[in-house]
Write a protein that holds these residues in place. Structure first.
Motif, PDB file in Angstrom:
ATOM      1  N   TYR A   1       0.827  -1.210   0.000  1.00 16.40           N
ATOM      2  CA  TYR A   1       0.000   0.000   0.000  1.00 16.40           C
ATOM      3  C   TYR A   1       0.864   1.264   0.000  1.00 16.40           C
ATOM      4  CZ  TYR A   1      -3.213   3.600   1.681  1.00 16.40           C
ATOM      5  OH  TYR A   1      -3.930   4.751   1.822  1.00 16.40           O
ATOM      6  N   PHE A   2       1.873   1.308   0.867  1.00 18.24           N
ATOM      7  CA  PHE A   2       2.692   2.509   0.953  1.00 18.24           C
ATOM      8  C   PHE A   2       3.600   2.667  -0.265  1.00 18.24           C
ATOM      9  CE2 PHE A   2       1.721   2.104   5.565  1.00 18.24           C
ATOM     10  CZ  PHE A   2       1.139   3.343   5.718  1.00 18.24           C
ATOM     11  N   ILE A   3       4.040   1.577  -0.844  1.00 15.66           N
ATOM     12  CA  ILE A   3       4.812   1.692  -2.077  1.00 15.66           C
ATOM     13  C   ILE A   3       3.923   2.247  -3.197  1.00 15.66           C
ATOM     14  CG2 ILE A   3       6.041   0.420  -3.873  1.00 15.66           C
ATOM     15  CD1 ILE A   3       7.025  -1.487  -1.768  1.00 15.66           C
ATOM     16  N   ALA A   4       2.684   1.744  -3.284  1.00 13.91           N
ATOM     17  CA  ALA A   4       1.760   2.240  -4.309  1.00 13.91           C
ATOM     18  C   ALA A   4       1.503   3.736  -4.138  1.00 13.91           C
ATOM     19  CB  ALA A   4       0.443   1.461  -4.246  1.00 13.91           C
ATOM     20  N   LYS A   5       1.332   4.183  -2.895  1.00 11.21           N
ATOM     21  CA  LYS A   5       1.112   5.611  -2.641  1.00 11.21           C
ATOM     22  C   LYS A   5       2.316   6.429  -3.091  1.00 11.21           C
ATOM     23  CE  LYS A   5      -1.662   7.183   0.137  1.00 11.21           C
ATOM     24  NZ  LYS A   5      -2.915   7.966   0.036  1.00 11.21           N
ATOM     25  N   ARG A   6       3.520   5.941  -2.795  1.00  5.61           N
ATOM     26  CA  ARG A   6       4.721   6.668  -3.199  1.00  5.61           C
ATOM     27  C   ARG A   6       4.885   6.688  -4.712  1.00  5.61           C
ATOM     28  NH1 ARG A   6       7.167   3.883   1.092  1.00  5.61           N
ATOM     29  NH2 ARG A   6       8.386   2.578  -0.317  1.00  5.61           N
ATOM     30  N   MET A   7       4.517   5.601  -5.363  1.00  8.98           N
ATOM     31  CA  MET A   7       4.644   5.550  -6.816  1.00  8.98           C
ATOM     32  C   MET A   7       3.665   6.513  -7.493  1.00  8.98           C
ATOM     33  SD  MET A   7       7.139   3.639  -7.632  1.00  8.98           S
ATOM     34  CE  MET A   7       7.883   4.386  -6.171  1.00  8.98           C
ATOM     35  N   ILE A   8       2.491   6.711  -6.895  1.00 11.25           N
ATOM     36  CA  ILE A   8       1.554   7.700  -7.427  1.00 11.25           C
ATOM     37  C   ILE A   8       2.153   9.095  -7.313  1.00 11.25           C
ATOM     38  CG2 ILE A   8      -0.696   8.793  -7.065  1.00 11.25           C
ATOM     39  CD1 ILE A   8      -1.775   6.075  -6.225  1.00 11.25           C
ATOM     40  N   GLU A   9       2.770   9.379  -6.177  1.00 10.40           N
ATOM     41  CA  GLU A   9       3.397  10.686  -5.983  1.00 10.40           C
ATOM     42  C   GLU A   9       4.559  10.902  -6.953  1.00 10.40           C
ATOM     43  OE1 GLU A   9       4.533  10.649  -1.917  1.00 10.40           O
ATOM     44  OE2 GLU A   9       2.467  10.791  -1.152  1.00 10.40           O
ATOM     45  N   CYS A  10       5.222   9.808  -7.353  1.00 12.21           N
ATOM     46  CA  CYS A  10       6.350   9.900  -8.290  1.00 12.21           C
ATOM     47  C   CYS A  10       5.906   9.887  -9.747  1.00 12.21           C
ATOM     48  CB  CYS A  10       7.321   8.753  -8.045  1.00 12.21           C
ATOM     49  SG  CYS A  10       8.161   8.811  -6.446  1.00 12.21           S
ATOM     50  N   GLY A  11       4.614   9.705 -10.001  1.00 11.43           N
ATOM     51  CA  GLY A  11       4.141   9.669 -11.377  1.00 11.43           C
ATOM     52  C   GLY A  11       4.148   8.302 -12.006  1.00 11.43           C
ATOM     53  N   GLY A  12       4.334   7.262 -11.199  1.00 13.42           N
ATOM     54  CA  GLY A  12       4.309   5.901 -11.719  1.00 13.42           C
ATOM     55  C   GLY A  12       5.679   5.295 -11.847  1.00 13.42           C
ATOM     56  N   ARG A  13       5.744   3.984 -11.663  1.00 14.19           N
ATOM     57  CA  ARG A  13       7.029   3.276 -11.768  1.00 14.19           C
ATOM     58  C   ARG A  13       7.420   3.060 -13.222  1.00 14.19           C
ATOM     59  NH1 ARG A  13       8.415  -1.895  -8.110  1.00 14.19           N
ATOM     60  NH2 ARG A  13       9.042  -0.209  -6.737  1.00 14.19           N
ATOM     61  N   ARG A  14       6.444   2.801 -14.085  1.00 17.91           N
ATOM     62  CA  ARG A  14       6.701   2.611 -15.509  1.00 17.91           C
ATOM     63  C   ARG A  14       5.957   3.677 -16.311  1.00 17.91           C
ATOM     64  NH1 ARG A  14       4.925  -3.395 -16.615  1.00 17.91           N
ATOM     65  NH2 ARG A  14       3.252  -2.777 -15.206  1.00 17.91           N
ATOM     66  N   ASP A  15       6.215   3.714 -17.618  1.00 18.82           N
ATOM     67  CA  ASP A  15       5.517   4.669 -18.478  1.00 18.82           C
ATOM     68  C   ASP A  15       4.014   4.414 -18.420  1.00 18.82           C
ATOM     69  OD1 ASP A  15       7.905   5.739 -19.177  1.00 18.82           O
ATOM     70  OD2 ASP A  15       8.021   4.799 -21.145  1.00 18.82           O
ATOM     71  N   VAL A  16       3.244   5.497 -18.369  1.00 19.84           N
ATOM     72  CA  VAL A  16       1.791   5.410 -18.307  1.00 19.84           C
ATOM     73  C   VAL A  16       1.214   5.881 -19.636  1.00 19.84           C
ATOM     74  CG1 VAL A  16      -0.277   6.226 -17.125  1.00 19.84           C
ATOM     75  CG2 VAL A  16       1.820   5.823 -15.819  1.00 19.84           C
ATOM     76  N   PHE A  17       0.277   5.120 -20.169  1.00 16.76           N
ATOM     77  CA  PHE A  17      -0.383   5.544 -21.404  1.00 16.76           C
ATOM     78  C   PHE A  17      -1.846   5.147 -21.347  1.00 16.76           C
ATOM     79  CE2 PHE A  17       1.957   1.612 -21.983  1.00 16.76           C
ATOM     80  CZ  PHE A  17       1.016   0.741 -22.499  1.00 16.76           C
ATOM     81  N   LEU A  18      -2.667   5.841 -22.143  1.00 15.14           N
ATOM     82  CA  LEU A  18      -4.116   5.665 -22.105  1.00 15.14           C
ATOM     83  C   LEU A  18      -4.574   4.861 -23.319  1.00 15.14           C
ATOM     84  CD1 LEU A  18      -5.077   9.248 -20.911  1.00 15.14           C
ATOM     85  CD2 LEU A  18      -5.456   7.126 -19.640  1.00 15.14           C
ATOM     86  N   GLY A  19      -4.628   3.556 -23.165  1.00 15.07           N
ATOM     87  CA  GLY A  19      -5.131   2.681 -24.211  1.00 15.07           C
ATOM     88  C   GLY A  19      -4.066   2.157 -25.140  1.00 15.07           C
ATOM     89  N   THR A  20      -3.303   3.031 -25.780  1.00 15.19           N
ATOM     90  CA  THR A  20      -2.253   2.620 -26.706  1.00 15.19           C
ATOM     91  C   THR A  20      -0.966   3.369 -26.402  1.00 15.19           C
ATOM     92  OG1 THR A  20      -2.988   4.258 -28.333  1.00 15.19           O
ATOM     93  CG2 THR A  20      -3.871   2.039 -28.558  1.00 15.19           C
ATOM     94  N   ARG A  21       0.138   2.836 -26.913  1.00 14.78           N
ATOM     95  CA  ARG A  21       1.465   3.324 -26.537  1.00 14.78           C
ATOM     96  C   ARG A  21       1.700   4.765 -26.947  1.00 14.78           C
ATOM     97  NH1 ARG A  21       4.929   4.913 -24.260  1.00 14.78           N
ATOM     98  NH2 ARG A  21       6.904   4.009 -23.594  1.00 14.78           N
ATOM     99  N   GLU A  22       1.085   5.212 -28.057  1.00 14.80           N
ATOM    100  CA  GLU A  22       1.325   6.585 -28.507  1.00 14.80           C
ATOM    101  C   GLU A  22       0.572   7.625 -27.687  1.00 14.80           C
ATOM    102  OE1 GLU A  22      -1.892   5.027 -31.466  1.00 14.80           O
ATOM    103  OE2 GLU A  22      -0.223   4.238 -30.268  1.00 14.80           O
ATOM    104  N   CYS A  23      -0.315   7.161 -26.797  1.00 12.15           N
ATOM    105  CA  CYS A  23      -1.111   8.083 -25.976  1.00 12.15           C
ATOM    106  C   CYS A  23      -0.470   8.209 -24.595  1.00 12.15           C
ATOM    107  CB  CYS A  23      -2.554   7.602 -25.873  1.00 12.15           C
ATOM    108  SG  CYS A  23      -3.408   7.498 -27.467  1.00 12.15           S
ATOM    109  N   GLN A  24       0.606   8.957 -24.519  1.00 10.86           N
ATOM    110  CA  GLN A  24       1.329   9.141 -23.259  1.00 10.86           C
ATOM    111  C   GLN A  24       0.450   9.859 -22.236  1.00 10.86           C
ATOM    112  OE1 GLN A  24       4.588   8.031 -22.829  1.00 10.86           O
ATOM    113  NE2 GLN A  24       4.413   8.547 -20.675  1.00 10.86           N
ATOM    114  N   ALA A  25       0.526   9.439 -20.986  1.00 12.41           N
ATOM    115  CA  ALA A  25      -0.291  10.037 -19.934  1.00 12.41           C
ATOM    116  C   ALA A  25       0.562  10.341 -18.713  1.00 12.41           C
ATOM    117  CB  ALA A  25      -1.449   9.109 -19.564  1.00 12.41           C
ATOM    118  N   TYR A  26      -0.017  11.098 -17.802  1.00 10.24           N
ATOM    119  CA  TYR A  26       0.686  11.530 -16.597  1.00 10.24           C
ATOM    120  C   TYR A  26      -0.217  11.303 -15.398  1.00 10.24           C
ATOM    121  CZ  TYR A  26       3.323  13.761 -20.293  1.00 10.24           C
ATOM    122  OH  TYR A  26       4.029  13.981 -21.445  1.00 10.24           O
ATOM    123  N   VAL A  27       0.403  10.994 -14.266  1.00 14.00           N
ATOM    124  CA  VAL A  27      -0.332  10.619 -13.062  1.00 14.00           C
ATOM    125  C   VAL A  27       0.105  11.502 -11.905  1.00 14.00           C
ATOM    126  CG1 VAL A  27      -0.606   8.802 -11.323  1.00 14.00           C
ATOM    127  CG2 VAL A  27      -0.721   8.234 -13.743  1.00 14.00           C
TER     128      VAL A  27
END
Length: 246
Positions: A120-146
């Motif tokens: 739980y605490f690792i997940a919370k920290r990863m949200i604050e860091c913007g994610g551990r891996r690249d985030v995208f919305l549906g397909t790879r060319e749709c880069q997203a931010y958290v």
């Protein structure tokens, strides 16, 4: 229902493509109007995931008006060369997501890693860091931010809309290590957005479930393809531990 390990976050981007499988048969891609459960599960797993746990998406809140645009794309053919297709993307999207995790009971080989506070605490920290891996919305060319957020805060484009139905819609895939049946299954449901919020049903509650193929889950064994790291959390402490060590 409230969960003690529930997290919420804001995910946004310039465009998104939540493909309707009906439009993909001819090589085209046309996005659903709203994100699918599977797409949001993929976003959450990009933020933080281990095979010990399974993420469940509880709800999504649509913050911006639903707009789209079409583009000519030249994808690569399997036999070489290029072809021409039309992809229809959603534009300028932003969503608030609420999710929680549960242990994967079909993974008894990872039972020693079931430490709720650690994950739980690792997940919370990863949200604050913007994610551990690249985030995208549906397909790879749709880069997203958290980034972190309080679910339901702020003004949304559909807050005053009582209800909007989307008909039969793809919900997600159930993988062999999630159903314990050595089957890959596809799920469908009938979502409704109420005041800008879509509350997802649990995967096992989907009214339409179809088997895609037979498939066995990947096996993990310590010393071969699994590094035993649950003891590191206990030694380092949950709050002071470097997220890269787990």
């Amino acid at each position: 229902m409230k969960y003690s390990n529930s997290v919420s976050f804001l995910v946004y981007g310039r465009m998104a493509l939540f493909s309707d499988p009906i439009t993909r048969a001819g090589g085209e891609k046309c996005s659903y109007q709203v994100p699918t459960y599977q797409a949001l599960k993929g976003v959450t797993e990009s933020i933080y995931w281990k095979p010990t746990l399974m993420w469940y998406i509880d709800a999504v809140r649509v913050l911006k008006p639903i707009t789209s645009r079409s583009e000519g794309i030249r994808p690569i053919n399997y036999g070489g060369g290029n072809t021409l297709s039309i992809y229809t993307y959603l534009t300028d999207v932003a969503y608030q997501v609420k999710a929680h995790f549960e242990w994967n009971e079909n993974r008894p080989d990872l039972a020693n890693d079931r430490n709720e506070n650690k994950h739980y605490f690792i997940a919370k920290r990863m949200i604050e860091c913007g994610g551990r891996r690249d985030v995208f919305l549906g397909t790879r060319e749709c880069q997203a931010y958290v980034e972190p957020c309080e679910f339901g805060s702020g003004k949304g484009a559909f807050d005053d809309l009582p209800e909007l139905s989307f008909g039969l819609m793809f919900h997600g895939f159930t993988y062999p290590d999630e159903n314990g049946k050595n089957l890959l299954q596809a799920r469908f449901w009938y979502p409704k957005m109420r005041n800008g919020v879509i509350e997802f049903c649990r995967p096992e509650e989907c009214p339409v479930i179809r088997t895609v193929k037979k498939q066995k889950p990947k096996q993990f064994s310590e010393g071969k393809n699994l590094t035993c790291c649950d003891f590191l959390a206990e030694e380092a402490g949950y709050n002071g531990m470097d997220a890269k060590t787990v």
